[in-house]
Design a protein around this motif. Structure first.
Motif, mmCIF file in Angstrom:
data_model
loop_
_atom_site.group_PDB
_atom_site.id
_atom_site.type_symbol
_atom_site.label_atom_id
_atom_site.label_comp_id
_atom_site.label_asym_id
_atom_site.label_seq_id
_atom_site.Cartn_x
_atom_site.Cartn_y
_atom_site.Cartn_z
ATOM 1 N N ASP A 1 51.464 50.713 32.494
ATOM 2 C CA ASP A 1 52.704 51.684 33.699
ATOM 3 C C ASP A 1 51.718 52.648 33.523
ATOM 4 N N SER A 2 50.771 53.098 32.519
ATOM 5 C CA SER A 2 50.271 54.255 32.438
ATOM 6 C C SER A 2 48.694 54.121 32.983
ATOM 7 N N VAL A 3 48.678 52.829 33.516
ATOM 8 C CA VAL A 3 46.942 52.339 34.114
ATOM 9 C C VAL A 3 47.527 51.793 35.511
ATOM 10 N N LYS A 4 48.687 51.923 35.603
ATOM 11 C CA LYS A 4 49.040 50.341 37.049
ATOM 12 C C LYS A 4 48.615 51.608 38.047
ATOM 13 N N GLY A 5 48.035 50.377 39.038
ATOM 14 C CA GLY A 5 47.694 51.340 40.308
ATOM 15 C C GLY A 5 46.135 52.123 40.538
ATOM 16 N N ARG A 6 46.038 52.564 39.358
ATOM 17 C CA ARG A 6 44.528 52.671 39.230
ATOM 18 C C ARG A 6 43.151 51.710 38.737
ATOM 19 N N PHE A 7 43.764 50.625 37.659
ATOM 20 C CA PHE A 7 42.846 50.424 36.882
ATOM 21 C C PHE A 7 42.647 48.307 37.459
ATOM 22 N N THR A 8 41.738 47.980 37.583
ATOM 23 C CA THR A 8 41.913 46.400 38.219
ATOM 24 C C THR A 8 41.457 45.633 37.052
ATOM 25 N N ILE A 9 42.175 44.840 36.368
ATOM 26 C CA ILE A 9 41.060 43.042 35.346
ATOM 27 C C ILE A 9 40.464 42.171 36.004
ATOM 28 N N SER A 10 39.137 42.086 36.026
ATOM 29 C CA SER A 10 39.271 41.082 36.322
ATOM 30 C C SER A 10 38.447 40.493 36.042
ATOM 31 N N ARG A 11 37.964 38.776 36.238
ATOM 32 C CA ARG A 11 37.006 37.923 35.309
ATOM 33 C C ARG A 11 35.997 37.161 36.151
ATOM 34 N N ASP A 12 35.057 36.590 35.897
ATOM 35 C CA ASP A 12 34.524 35.532 36.297
ATOM 36 C C ASP A 12 33.743 34.116 35.250
ATOM 37 N N ASN A 13 34.467 33.890 35.234
ATOM 38 C CA ASN A 13 34.288 33.078 34.468
ATOM 39 C C ASN A 13 32.849 32.312 33.711
ATOM 40 N N ASP A 14 32.317 32.090 35.301
ATOM 41 C CA ASP A 14 30.779 31.719 35.455
ATOM 42 C C ASP A 14 29.799 32.365 34.834
ATOM 43 N N ARG A 15 29.911 33.822 34.108
ATOM 44 C CA ARG A 15 29.704 34.684 33.577
ATOM 45 C C ARG A 15 29.428 34.872 32.151
ATOM 46 N N ASN A 16 31.530 34.275 32.362
ATOM 47 C CA ASN A 16 31.588 34.687 30.629
ATOM 48 C C ASN A 16 31.909 35.674 29.909
ATOM 49 N N THR A 17 32.565 36.694 31.787
ATOM 50 C CA THR A 17 33.000 38.566 31.869
ATOM 51 C C THR A 17 33.769 38.165 32.047
ATOM 52 N N VAL A 18 34.876 39.750 31.820
ATOM 53 C CA VAL A 18 36.146 39.934 32.001
ATOM 54 C C VAL A 18 35.119 41.738 32.501
ATOM 55 N N TYR A 19 36.205 42.263 33.508
ATOM 56 C CA TYR A 19 35.935 43.645 33.736
ATOM 57 C C TYR A 19 37.320 44.374 33.672
ATOM 58 N N LEU A 20 36.873 45.376 33.516
ATOM 59 C CA LEU A 20 38.082 46.594 34.037
ATOM 60 C C LEU A 20 37.567 47.909 35.031
ATOM 61 N N GLN A 21 37.788 47.357 35.881
ATOM 62 C CA GLN A 21 37.733 48.667 37.162
ATOM 63 C C GLN A 21 38.282 49.503 37.466
ATOM 64 N N MET A 22 38.340 51.085 36.705
ATOM 65 C CA MET A 22 38.815 52.158 36.501
ATOM 66 C C MET A 22 38.760 53.119 36.965
ATOM 67 N N ASN A 23 39.899 53.467 38.294
ATOM 68 C CA ASN A 23 39.733 54.767 39.271
ATOM 69 C C ASN A 23 40.926 55.595 39.018
ATOM 70 N N SER A 24 40.400 56.764 39.861
ATOM 71 C CA SER A 24 41.121 58.012 39.383
ATOM 72 C C SER A 24 41.664 57.962 37.987
ATOM 73 N N LEU A 25 40.621 58.487 37.553
ATOM 74 C CA LEU A 25 40.580 58.894 35.357
ATOM 75 C C LEU A 25 40.860 60.025 36.156
ATOM 76 N N LYS A 26 41.589 59.925 33.849
ATOM 77 C CA LYS A 26 42.687 61.121 33.803
ATOM 78 C C LYS A 26 41.730 61.651 32.621
ATOM 79 N N PRO A 27 42.412 62.958 31.987
ATOM 80 C CA PRO A 27 42.007 63.108 31.183
ATOM 81 C C PRO A 27 41.819 61.898 29.990
#
Length: 125
Positions: free
Chosen positions: A62-88
């Motif tokens: 709940d603390s990150v919902k709407g601000r963070f986005t997780i995604s994956r690229d299996n071809d690159r064998n990589t997972v990402y976490l896009q973090m927006n509207s960051l808070k302290p």
């Protein structure tokens, strides 16, 4: 599977960062993948998870919902976490993790198959 997180650093409140988790040793396509974080003096907590293969299902604390986005690229064998509207309060060491089975079950932080080394995110006010 060896997991290596990167992309951490210093950001201002309201800013953005993108974390990457590169896997080696085995394809991650059959693994649910997730991100956890541990703030100073606190226990590690769940942040986000994505289902195996196509990643059709994502789950967020709940603390990150709407601000963070997780995604994956299996071809690159990589997972990402896009973090927006960051808070302290997002300041923490961020860890990626993999698990055979349900991404939803990653939220409990149990039965994780592999943990990566963390990357530090610091958000200034």
């Amino acid at each position: 599977v060896q997991l290596q997180a990167s992309g951490g650093g210093l950001a201002q409140a309201g800013g953005s960062l993108t974390l990457s988790c590169a896997a080696s040793g085995r394809t991650i396509s059959n693994y649910a993948m997730g991100w956890f974080r541990q703030a100073p003096g606190k226990e590690r907590e769940f942040a986000a998870a994505i289902s195996w293969r196509s990643g059709d299902n994502t789950y967020y604390a709940d603390s990150v919902k709407g601000r963070f986005t997780i995604s994956r690229d299996n071809d690159r064998n990589t997972v990402y976490l896009q973090m927006n509207s960051l808070k302290p309060e997002d300041t923490a060491v961020y860890y990626c993790a993999s698990k055979l089975g349900s991404a939803l079950a990653m939220g409990a932080g149990k039965n994780i198959d592999y943990w990566g080394k963390g990357t530090l995110v610091t958000v200034s006010s």
